[in-house]
Scaffold this motif. Structure first.
Motif, PDB file in Angstrom:
ATOM      1  N   ALA A 232     -16.984   4.032 -18.551  1.00 11.55           N
ATOM      2  CA  ALA A 232     -16.381   5.002 -17.639  1.00 11.55           C
ATOM      3  C   ALA A 232     -17.230   5.292 -16.412  1.00 11.55           C
ATOM      4  O   ALA A 232     -16.732   5.888 -15.446  1.00 11.55           O
ATOM      5  CB  ALA A 232     -16.100   6.308 -18.382  1.00 11.55           C
ATOM      6  N   THR A 233     -18.511   4.909 -16.426  1.00 15.07           N
ATOM      7  CA  THR A 233     -19.404   5.295 -15.333  1.00 15.07           C
ATOM      8  C   THR A 233     -19.029   4.666 -13.998  1.00 15.07           C
ATOM      9  O   THR A 233     -19.435   5.168 -12.946  1.00 15.07           O
ATOM     10  CB  THR A 233     -20.869   4.919 -15.657  1.00 15.07           C
ATOM     11  OG1 THR A 233     -20.943   3.510 -15.971  1.00 15.07           O
ATOM     12  CG2 THR A 233     -21.404   5.739 -16.809  1.00 15.07           C
ATOM     13  N   GLY A 234     -18.271   3.570 -14.006  1.00 15.98           N
ATOM     14  CA  GLY A 234     -17.927   2.912 -12.748  1.00 15.98           C
ATOM     15  C   GLY A 234     -17.110   3.784 -11.815  1.00 15.98           C
ATOM     16  O   GLY A 234     -17.263   3.716 -10.593  1.00 15.98           O
ATOM     17  N   THR A 235     -16.239   4.634 -12.378  1.00 12.81           N
ATOM     18  CA  THR A 235     -15.344   5.444 -11.547  1.00 12.81           C
ATOM     19  C   THR A 235     -15.418   6.935 -11.856  1.00 12.81           C
ATOM     20  O   THR A 235     -14.727   7.726 -11.218  1.00 12.81           O
ATOM     21  CB  THR A 235     -13.886   4.992 -11.749  1.00 12.81           C
ATOM     22  OG1 THR A 235     -13.537   5.102 -13.142  1.00 12.81           O
ATOM     23  CG2 THR A 235     -13.694   3.545 -11.295  1.00 12.81           C
ATOM     24  N   THR A 236     -16.240   7.325 -12.821  1.00  9.45           N
ATOM     25  CA  THR A 236     -16.266   8.712 -13.281  1.00  9.45           C
ATOM     26  C   THR A 236     -17.694   9.244 -13.288  1.00  9.45           C
ATOM     27  O   THR A 236     -18.616   8.555 -13.719  1.00  9.45           O
ATOM     28  CB  THR A 236     -15.680   8.817 -14.709  1.00  9.45           C
ATOM     29  OG1 THR A 236     -14.438   8.104 -14.763  1.00  9.45           O
ATOM     30  CG2 THR A 236     -15.443  10.259 -15.093  1.00  9.45           C
ATOM     31  N   SER A 237     -17.880  10.467 -12.824  1.00  7.58           N
ATOM     32  CA  SER A 237     -19.208  11.065 -12.747  1.00  7.58           C
ATOM     33  C   SER A 237     -19.723  11.430 -14.140  1.00  7.58           C
ATOM     34  O   SER A 237     -18.933  11.641 -15.070  1.00  7.58           O
ATOM     35  CB  SER A 237     -19.181  12.318 -11.874  1.00  7.58           C
ATOM     36  OG  SER A 237     -18.502  13.375 -12.531  1.00  7.58           O
TER      37      SER A 237
ATOM     38  N   ALA B 100     -25.608   4.506 -15.188  1.00 11.71           N
ATOM     39  CA  ALA B 100     -24.953   4.031 -13.979  1.00 11.71           C
ATOM     40  C   ALA B 100     -25.847   3.105 -13.158  1.00 11.71           C
ATOM     41  O   ALA B 100     -25.352   2.307 -12.357  1.00 11.71           O
ATOM     42  CB  ALA B 100     -24.515   5.216 -13.118  1.00 11.71           C
ATOM     43  N   VAL B 101     -27.184   3.187 -13.364  1.00 11.02           N
ATOM     44  CA  VAL B 101     -28.103   2.392 -12.535  1.00 11.02           C
ATOM     45  C   VAL B 101     -29.066   1.543 -13.360  1.00 11.02           C
ATOM     46  O   VAL B 101     -29.825   0.755 -12.795  1.00 11.02           O
ATOM     47  CB  VAL B 101     -28.921   3.317 -11.601  1.00 11.02           C
ATOM     48  CG1 VAL B 101     -28.012   4.024 -10.631  1.00 11.02           C
ATOM     49  CG2 VAL B 101     -29.738   4.329 -12.405  1.00 11.02           C
ATOM     50  N   MET B 102     -29.044   1.693 -14.674  1.00 12.51           N
ATOM     51  CA  MET B 102     -30.017   1.011 -15.523  1.00 12.51           C
ATOM     52  C   MET B 102     -29.300   0.347 -16.696  1.00 12.51           C
ATOM     53  O   MET B 102     -28.345   0.908 -17.228  1.00 12.51           O
ATOM     54  CB  MET B 102     -31.056   2.026 -16.041  1.00 12.51           C
ATOM     55  CG  MET B 102     -32.175   1.432 -16.881  1.00 12.51           C
ATOM     56  SD  MET B 102     -33.270   2.718 -17.572  1.00 12.51           S
ATOM     57  CE  MET B 102     -33.987   3.407 -16.078  1.00 12.51           C
TER      58      MET B 102
END
Length: 256
Positions: A23-28, A84-86
Motif C-alpha cells: 500500500a505504500t506506493g499510493t498511501t501515506s 517506502a524508501v528501504m
C-alpha cells in the motif's frame, strides 16, 4: 502455552508488513495506520457484541489503551515510512534491536531476571543491527534510524501489554486500543491535510489498495489477540526469543 501462542502471533505478523508495503506506493504511513485500526475494530466488533464484552469497558483502563494506541501509531508510521524508501529485509534487520530493548526493559521495569547468556545475546544482536544500520545511514541518513524508533515503541508496547494482560480480556484490550487509534490517526490525517506533510496526508484508496488495507487490519487483529493471550501466561523475557523469530520473519509492527 505462551510460547506457542506467541509463535502463532509472529507467524501472522509478517503479513501485516507485506500488505502495508503493497500500500505504500499510493498511501501515506498514517493512512495505512488508520486503516489498520479501523479494520481491526471492524473484524473484532461482532465478537465484542456477541459475547457482551463491551460491558467490561473501563474508562480508567481506557487511558492505558489510548497510550498503547499512540505508541503503536508512532511505531507503525515510522516503520511504514521506512518501507517506502528501504527494502523490507534491511528495515527488519534494523528492527532486530526490538527483542534486545524488550529484554533489558523487562529486567528494569518488570524486575524479570536476566542471565549472562541473555546479556551476551543482546550484545551480539546489537552489534549485528549496527552493521546493518551503518551503510543504510550513509545512504539514507536519519531515515535509517526510524526502525530503531519503531523498536523502542514496540518494546514499550509489549511491556504495557504484559502488565495489562492479566487484568483484562484480550479482545477488550485490542478493541479498545483500536477505538483510540482511529481518532488519533484521524487528527494526524487532518493535520497532514492542512499542512501538506506527505507522510501524514489522507487519501482515497482504489479497490486494490483497499484490499491491502483490509489485510493489514485483519492480520493485525489476529496477531494482536494471540500476543495478548501469550502475555497472559508467560513473562516477557520468556517470550522475547520468540519475538526474535518474529523479527527475523517480519516485524508486523509488534503484532498488535
Amino acid at each position: 502455552n505462551g510460547l506457542l501462542l506467541m509463535l502463532l502471533a509472529m507467524l501472522a505478523a509478517p503479513l501485516i508488513d507485506i500488505f502495508a508495503k503493497l500500500a505504500t506506493g499510493t498511501t501515506s504511513p498514517t493512512m495505512i495506520t488508520a486503516a489498520r485500526f479501523f479494520f481491526q475494530a471492524i473484524f473484532m466488533l461482532p465478537i465484542i457484541v456477541w459475547n457482551g464484552l463491551w460491558r467490561s469497558f473501563s474508562w480508567r483502563m481506557s487511558f492505558y489503551h489510548a497510550v498503547r494506541a499512540a505508541i503503536i501509531t508512532l511505531s507503525m508510521i515510522c516503520f511504514v515510512a521506512t518501507l517506502a524508501v528501504m527494502p523490507v529485509a534491511d528495515a527488519i534487520a534494523i528492527f532486530f534491536v526490538e527483542p534486545i530493548i524488550l529484554t533489558i526493559l523487562a529486567s528494569v521495569v518488570l524486575g524479570e531476571t536476566i542471565g549472562w547468556r541473555r546479556y551476551t545475546a543482546c550484545a551480539t544482536g546489537f552489534v549485528g543491527a549496527m552493521i546493518v544500520i551503518r551503510p543504510s545511514f550513509q545512504e539514507l541518513g536519519l531515515v535509517s534510524l526510524l526502525p530503531v524508533i519503531t523498536a523502542f515503541c514496540v518494546a514499550i508496547f509489549a511491556l504495557m501489554t504484559r502488565a495489562l494482560a492479566p487484568r483484562e480480556n484480550p479482545w477488550v484490550m485490542q478493541f479498545q486500543m483500536s477505538l483510540w487509534g482511529v481518532p488519533i490517526c484521524g487528527l494526524l490525517l487532518l493535520f497532514g491535510d492542512w499542512t501538506g506533510v506527505g507522510f501524514l496526508a489522507p487519501s482515497v484508496p482504489d479497490p486494490a489498495v483497499l484490499l491491502w488495507l483490509v489485510g493489514v487490519g485483519f492480520f493485525a487483529a489476529l496477531s494482536g489477540i494471540l500476543a495478548v493471550y501469550a502475555y497472559r501466561v508467560a513473562p516477557a523475557l520468556v517470550l522475547a526469543p520468540v519475538q526474535d523469530f518474529g523479527v527475523r520473519a517480519g516485524s508486523g509492527f509488534g503484532g498488535s
